[in-house]
Design an enzyme around this catalytic site. Structure first.
Site, mmCIF file in Angstrom:
data_model
loop_
_atom_site.group_PDB
_atom_site.id
_atom_site.type_symbol
_atom_site.label_atom_id
_atom_site.label_comp_id
_atom_site.label_asym_id
_atom_site.label_seq_id
_atom_site.Cartn_x
_atom_site.Cartn_y
_atom_site.Cartn_z
ATOM 1 N N HIS A 285 4.684 71.559 98.721
ATOM 2 C CA HIS A 285 3.770 71.562 97.580
ATOM 3 C C HIS A 285 2.673 72.605 97.722
ATOM 4 O O HIS A 285 1.686 72.567 96.985
ATOM 5 C CB HIS A 285 3.153 70.177 97.387
ATOM 6 C CG HIS A 285 4.142 69.137 96.959
ATOM 7 N ND1 HIS A 285 3.789 67.830 96.691
ATOM 8 C CD2 HIS A 285 5.474 69.201 96.741
ATOM 9 C CE1 HIS A 285 4.862 67.145 96.340
ATOM 10 N NE2 HIS A 285 5.898 67.963 96.364
ATOM 11 N N ASP B 176 5.904 67.604 100.931
ATOM 12 C CA ASP B 176 4.563 67.471 100.360
ATOM 13 C C ASP B 176 3.787 68.738 100.682
ATOM 14 O O ASP B 176 4.389 69.793 100.882
ATOM 15 C CB ASP B 176 3.880 66.206 100.900
ATOM 16 C CG ASP B 176 2.917 65.587 99.891
ATOM 17 O OD1 ASP B 176 1.927 66.262 99.543
ATOM 18 O OD2 ASP B 176 3.136 64.451 99.450
#
Length: 401
Positions: free
Chosen positions: A250, A227
């Site tokens: 991310h 993430d």
């Protein structure tokens, strides 16, 4: 404006370094009481539950009138969820970890807890060295399977809430069930030389999440996760990040914002000397398309390298992951005074710069200075909606501002 913002962040950088330099004179005269977790019954075989021994060592250190050090010798220590609460007599408590702290391989043991190591209301806590291995892969597999609705949320590995004067140095965090580090409602925090490692498909395993906090500095940190490498929530003020390596992951994200109508803003954020390798995003600001009184202002992304990043530079005010239950409104978050300076490298897609801003509150004072992004064998481009700004120096792809 560019010069003024740069001066502000340079001053913030100097102040943070002054703040976090230890006083050698004070250290020489200071009485430090050592508490070895083995003396409280901890076993370093990685099999025997040592949770109570760690809690007892904390209680003794907390009650000490002197500065205290909790020593964790080499070995593997099996630990369950622990809460370390404040109101301590000791002005300074240091966890010096030479061993590896491991969670149960059964994710259900830890999975119902909010935090694995949770510090709340503490002041003057330092964590030096060691490894936290949360063994989260079994829970990730559950979440990624058809039985996801029956999986627990999972625990954050290391959390500080409503605390101040916090240092985390040289710590490695492996395979957290959820976020690896959370800084929530804190002040004067230094994170340095930290490594975060989790699989690129591990869900909700943000490396470091900061919210409702001020005067936070993150230096020399490497994050590989599934993430955001660093996620920045509402109420964050005066956050400095330098020498950050991100990927997989991310990217570094401000948001997502506009989760609530009444929401504190994000301001004075700097990312400097960062590298993104194969990430989904590079530097991102994201908000849901719904009403909010939130804002983002005075943000700098400086000297950043992108290596095959899908979305190197992005503002997305229509954020809705997986396009499920999207609010389909207009974001109320006001984004202004954002500088992208000396951004270079390669994009994995043709749209290397994307500013998708709110129709009700267009992004303003967006500045691109010396940006050079390319895509292998393809022409890169920019995309803008409701974005107002200027360019300086050489900017590639051609700006749409």
């Amino acid at each position: 404006m560019v010069q003024l913002t740069s001066c502000f962040c340079t001053l913030a950088f100097i102040l943070l370094h002054i703040l976090y330099q230890p006083s050698t004179a004070a250290a020489a005269d200071e009485t430090v009481t050592i508490y070895n977790v083995l003396s409280f019954g901890a076993k370093r075989n990685g099999v025997t539950d040592s949770t109570q021994a760690f809690l007892d060592a904390w209680a003794a250190a907390c009650a000490s009138p002197d500065s205290a050090e909790i020593n964790v010798p080499k070995g593997r220590y099996l630990l369950n969820s622990m809460a370390f609460n404040g109101d301590c007599k000791s002005p300074q408590i240091t966890f010096r970890i030479d061993g590896t702290l491991v969670a149960s391989p059964d994710y259900r043991v830890l999975g119902q807890a909010s935090n694995w190591f949770g510090f709340e209301g503490v002041s003057g806590v330092t964590i030096i060295g060691g490894t936290l291995d949360a063994k989260g892969s079994a829970l990730w597999a559950c979440k990624l399977s058809s039985k996801a609705s029956n999986c627990p949320d999972g625990a954050t590995s290391l959390s500080f809430t409503n605390s101040k004067n916090i240092r985390v140095e040289g710590l490695m965090l492996l395979n957290s069930q959820m976020y690896h580090i959370v800084i929530n409602g804190c002040q004067d925090v230094l994170i340095q030389g930290v490594k975060v490692i989790a699989a690129g498909n591990s869900p909700n395993t943000d490396g470091i999440h900061v919210q409702f906090s001020k005067n936070v500095a993150i230096f020399d940190t490497s994050i590989k996760t599934g993430d955001d490498c660093v996620s920045i929530g509402p109420g964050t003020k005066d956050l400095w990040m330098e020498h950050i390596s991100c990927g997989p992951g991310h990217g570094i994200s401000i948001g997502s914002l506009a989760k609530d109508l009444e929401e504190e803003g994000v301001q004075n954020v700097t990312v400097k000397n960062a590298i993104f390798k194969g990430t989904q995003n590079g530097v991102r600001i994201k908000s849901w398309a719904r009403r909010s009184n939130g804002f983002v202002q005075r943000v700098q992304f400086l000297d950043v390298e992108m290596v095959d990043v899908q979305n190197p530079i992005v503002i997305d005010q229509n954020y809705c992951p997986h396009n499920l239950d999207c609010p389909a409104q207009v974001s109320g978050v006001k984004i202004s005074d954002v500088l992208y300076q000396n951004i270079r490298g390669t994009s994995a897609t043709t749209v290397a710069v994307k500013f998708a801003c709110s129709a009700a509150n267009p992004c303003s004072e967006i500045r691109l200075e010396n940006v050079n992004l390319a895509c292998r064998n393809q022409v890169v481009e920019s995309y803008c909606t409701n974005a107002i700004g200027k360019t300086f120096g050489t900017v590639q792809p051609t700006s749409c501002l």
